[in-house]
Design an enzyme around this catalytic site. Structure first.
Site, PDB file in Angstrom:
ATOM      1  N   ARG A   1       0.590  -1.248  -0.012  1.00  0.00           N
ATOM      2  CA  ARG A   1       0.010  -0.134  -0.172  1.00  0.00           C
ATOM      3  C   ARG A   1       0.966   1.205  -0.005  1.00  0.00           C
ATOM      4  O   ARG A   1       0.335   2.353  -0.191  1.00  0.00           O
ATOM      5  CB  ARG A   1      -0.920  -0.099   1.317  1.00  0.00           C
ATOM      6  CG  ARG A   1      -1.812   1.155   1.219  1.00  0.00           C
ATOM      7  CD  ARG A   1      -3.316   0.717   2.127  1.00  0.00           C
ATOM      8  NE  ARG A   1      -3.061  -0.217   3.102  1.00  0.00           N
ATOM      9  CZ  ARG A   1      -2.481   0.066   4.170  1.00  0.00           C
ATOM     10  NH1 ARG A   1      -2.072   1.457   4.508  1.00  0.00           N
ATOM     11  NH2 ARG A   1      -2.586  -0.460   4.897  1.00  0.00           N
TER      12      ARG A   1
ATOM     13  N   TYR B   1     -16.751  16.331 -15.200  1.00  0.00           N
ATOM     14  CA  TYR B   1     -17.313  14.924 -14.664  1.00  0.00           C
ATOM     15  C   TYR B   1     -18.258  14.915 -13.364  1.00  0.00           C
ATOM     16  O   TYR B   1     -17.851  15.573 -12.386  1.00  0.00           O
ATOM     17  CB  TYR B   1     -16.081  14.133 -14.391  1.00  0.00           C
ATOM     18  CG  TYR B   1     -16.373  12.726 -14.182  1.00  0.00           C
ATOM     19  CD1 TYR B   1     -17.380  11.991 -15.067  1.00  0.00           C
ATOM     20  CD2 TYR B   1     -15.854  11.884 -12.992  1.00  0.00           C
ATOM     21  CE1 TYR B   1     -17.824  10.669 -14.683  1.00  0.00           C
ATOM     22  CE2 TYR B   1     -16.532  10.817 -12.783  1.00  0.00           C
ATOM     23  CZ  TYR B   1     -17.015  10.134 -13.573  1.00  0.00           C
ATOM     24  OH  TYR B   1     -17.491   8.905 -13.207  1.00  0.00           O
TER      25      TYR B   1
ATOM     26  N   ASP C   1      -7.870  18.777 -13.947  1.00  0.00           N
ATOM     27  CA  ASP C   1      -8.185  17.439 -14.488  1.00  0.00           C
ATOM     28  C   ASP C   1      -7.904  17.362 -16.057  1.00  0.00           C
ATOM     29  O   ASP C   1      -8.497  17.911 -16.844  1.00  0.00           O
ATOM     30  CB  ASP C   1      -9.782  17.089 -14.124  1.00  0.00           C
ATOM     31  CG  ASP C   1     -10.108  15.715 -14.292  1.00  0.00           C
ATOM     32  OD1 ASP C   1      -9.328  15.062 -15.358  1.00  0.00           O
ATOM     33  OD2 ASP C   1     -11.149  15.131 -14.001  1.00  0.00           O
TER      34      ASP C   1
ATOM     35  N   LYS D   1      -8.831   6.252 -19.272  1.00  0.00           N
ATOM     36  CA  LYS D   1      -9.327   6.571 -20.575  1.00  0.00           C
ATOM     37  C   LYS D   1      -8.186   6.463 -21.564  1.00  0.00           C
ATOM     38  O   LYS D   1      -7.402   5.406 -21.564  1.00  0.00           O
ATOM     39  CB  LYS D   1      -9.671   8.104 -20.377  1.00  0.00           C
ATOM     40  CG  LYS D   1     -10.467   8.433 -19.191  1.00  0.00           C
ATOM     41  CD  LYS D   1     -11.974   7.570 -19.360  1.00  0.00           C
ATOM     42  CE  LYS D   1     -12.786   7.882 -18.096  1.00  0.00           C
ATOM     43  NZ  LYS D   1     -13.832   7.255 -18.016  1.00  0.00           N
TER      44      LYS D   1
HETATM   45  C1  LIG Z   1     -13.028  14.287 -16.850  1.00  0.00           C
HETATM   46  C2  LIG Z   1     -13.094  12.744 -15.907  1.00  0.00           C
HETATM   47  N1  LIG Z   1     -12.238  13.145 -14.819  1.00  0.00           N
HETATM   48  C3  LIG Z   1     -12.273  12.113 -13.761  1.00  0.00           C
HETATM   49  C4  LIG Z   1     -12.938  10.871 -14.052  1.00  0.00           C
HETATM   50  C5  LIG Z   1     -13.057   9.645 -13.080  1.00  0.00           C
HETATM   51  O1  LIG Z   1     -12.350   8.543 -13.885  1.00  0.00           O
HETATM   52  P1  LIG Z   1     -12.369   6.970 -13.187  1.00  0.00           P
HETATM   53  O2  LIG Z   1     -13.440   6.665 -13.746  1.00  0.00           O
HETATM   54  O3  LIG Z   1     -10.800   6.532 -13.488  1.00  0.00           O
HETATM   55  O4  LIG Z   1     -12.405   7.203 -11.648  1.00  0.00           O
HETATM   56  C6  LIG Z   1     -13.787  10.668 -15.301  1.00  0.00           C
HETATM   57  C7  LIG Z   1     -14.497   9.568 -15.724  1.00  0.00           C
HETATM   58  O5  LIG Z   1     -15.053   9.466 -16.657  1.00  0.00           O
HETATM   59  C8  LIG Z   1     -13.656  11.774 -16.248  1.00  0.00           C
HETATM   60  O6  LIG Z   1     -14.318  11.856 -17.283  1.00  0.00           O
END
Ligand SMILES: Cc1ncc(COP(=O)(O)O)c(C=O)c1O
Length: 369
Positions: free
Chosen positions: A50, A103, A171, A196
């Site tokens: 961890r 998101y 982000d 992604k």
């Molecule tokens: C812009 C964005 N940030 C964060 C996330 C969260 O990522 P995760 O699904 O890997 O937790 C997503 C998920 O679709 C996203 O589109």
């Protein structure tokens, strides 16, 4: 390395540690195996899974290289990375700005877990965020936004945050580090999902934080150790393996997205199209000034939900799926998740198919106007 090479070369070099011929696959030390501890207490690096392991460290150094950061930390998902950063940065009494058009689960986390702890949460879209940042302690920006694909001017936002003494988190999921470099534009931290385009095969979840302030990175590492939102070693290895081909995949995705956006824009059944690479898109001027590639996402609007479903059914190449950044071209009707958009609004994530095939397939599936 950064100045000398192109992005694909950097990605290949960032992930390559030459394997030792004949060695078996080693996903990292087995957590808590007895043989990792030596008599020299305190000197070992790989004590418990961890805390850290060699596979993470190799991935983290590749991610730091691509983001132009001093260090990176991997997490079990993008949400694990984002929420760890918010827990460390926003304290009771802080004013936190989160994207109104980013998101959606980030907004839910802020409303359901941070606000009840005495953190004032403001939601601001890509236009409102500059004003909101003027009275914030922590600002989370997402650009291009998911799903509307608005672009936030990161240089401008970073300057406002600096003047105010606020911390800026960006982000970088939709743009990827090959699309934009938020740290070079003034952000304090990059937070992102590697689920992604970075891993790119729609087969795992992962996240990371990249930054340069050593105290901040140490606090985030401590938070990861104590909260336990870690990435499995095998997933870390898969992301690492995928990063080497990110340049190729992302270039094709960007090319496909631009071609699809252009084709959709002139189709009579399409009400509107958003893609930061389209010269007449409202985001294009800022995107052109801060992005190196415009990304693999396109948003568009058809008449209603039925029209989106019909498009997917008639197409041979489109897959209905909510994630993005993978090798297959996917379509997601966002109203289904509660995003504040029309029923016929959908987001396409361009895959790596041949551009001509993809455009021809989508136009055929849309049918004649
Ligand atoms: C812009 C964005 N940030 C964060 C996330 C969260 O990522 P995760 O699904 O890997 O937790 C997503 C998920 O679709 C996203 O589109």
């Amino acid at each position: 390395m950064t100045d000398r090479y192109g992005d694909s070369t950097r990605a290949v070099k960032a992930v390559s540690s030459l394997p030792i011929p004949g060695d078996p696959i080693q996903p990292g030390p087995v957590p808590a195996s007895a043989y990792h501890l030596s008599d020299d207490e305190g000197s070992e690096q790989n004590t418990y899974g961890r805390a850290t392991n060699p596979t993470w460290r190799q991935l983290e150094s590749a991610l730091a290289e691509l983001e132009g950061a001093a260090a990176a930390l991997t997490f079990g998902s993008g949400m694990a990375a984002i929420t760890a950063a918010l827990r460390v940065m926003a304290k009771p009494g802080s004013v936190l700005v989160v994207p109104a058009d980013g998101y959606y689960q980030v907004r839910r986390y802020a409303a359901e877990y941070l606000a009840p702890q005495g953190i004032t949460v403001h939601e601001a879209d890509a236009e409102q965020i500059y004003q909101a940042a003027g009275s914030a302690d922590v600002v989370l920006a997402e650009t291009p936004t998911n799903p509307a694909l608005d672009v936030v001017d990161l240089r401008r936002l970073a300057q406002i945050c600096r003047q105010r003494g606020a911390r800026l988190l960006v982000d970088n999921t939709t743009a990827t580090p090959l699309g934009q470099q938020p740290l070079a534009l003034g952000a304090d931290l990059v937070v992102a999902s590697a689920t992604k385009a970075l891993s790119g095969h729609s087969d795992l979840l992962a996240g990371y934080i990249a930054g340069t302030d050593p105290d901040l990175m140490a606090a985030l590492e401590r938070e990861r150790l104590l909260s336990g939102a870690i990435l499995g070693s095998f997933e870390a290895w898969l992301v690492l393996r995928s990063l080497g081909s990110l340049g190729l995949r992302f270039d094709r995705q960007c090319r496909n997205a631009l071609a699809l956006a252009g084709a959709l824009a002139s189709h009579p059944r399409v009400r509107s199209v958003r893609h930061p690479g389209l010269p007449d898109d409202p985001s294009h001027p800022v995107a052109a000034a801060q992005m190196r590639r415009f990304g693999g996402l396109v948003s568009f609007e058809l008449a209603d939900a039925r029209a989106v479903h019909a498009l997917v059914q008639r197409s041979d190449l489109l897959v209905a799926a909510t994630s993005f950044g993978g090798i297959h071209t996917c379509v997601d009707r966002r109203a289904r998740w509660g995003d504040p958009v029309a029923g016929g609004f959908a987001r396409i994530s361009a895959g790596i198919e041949d551009t001509d095939d993809l455009v021809a397939d989508v136009l055929a599936a849309l049918g004649a106007g």
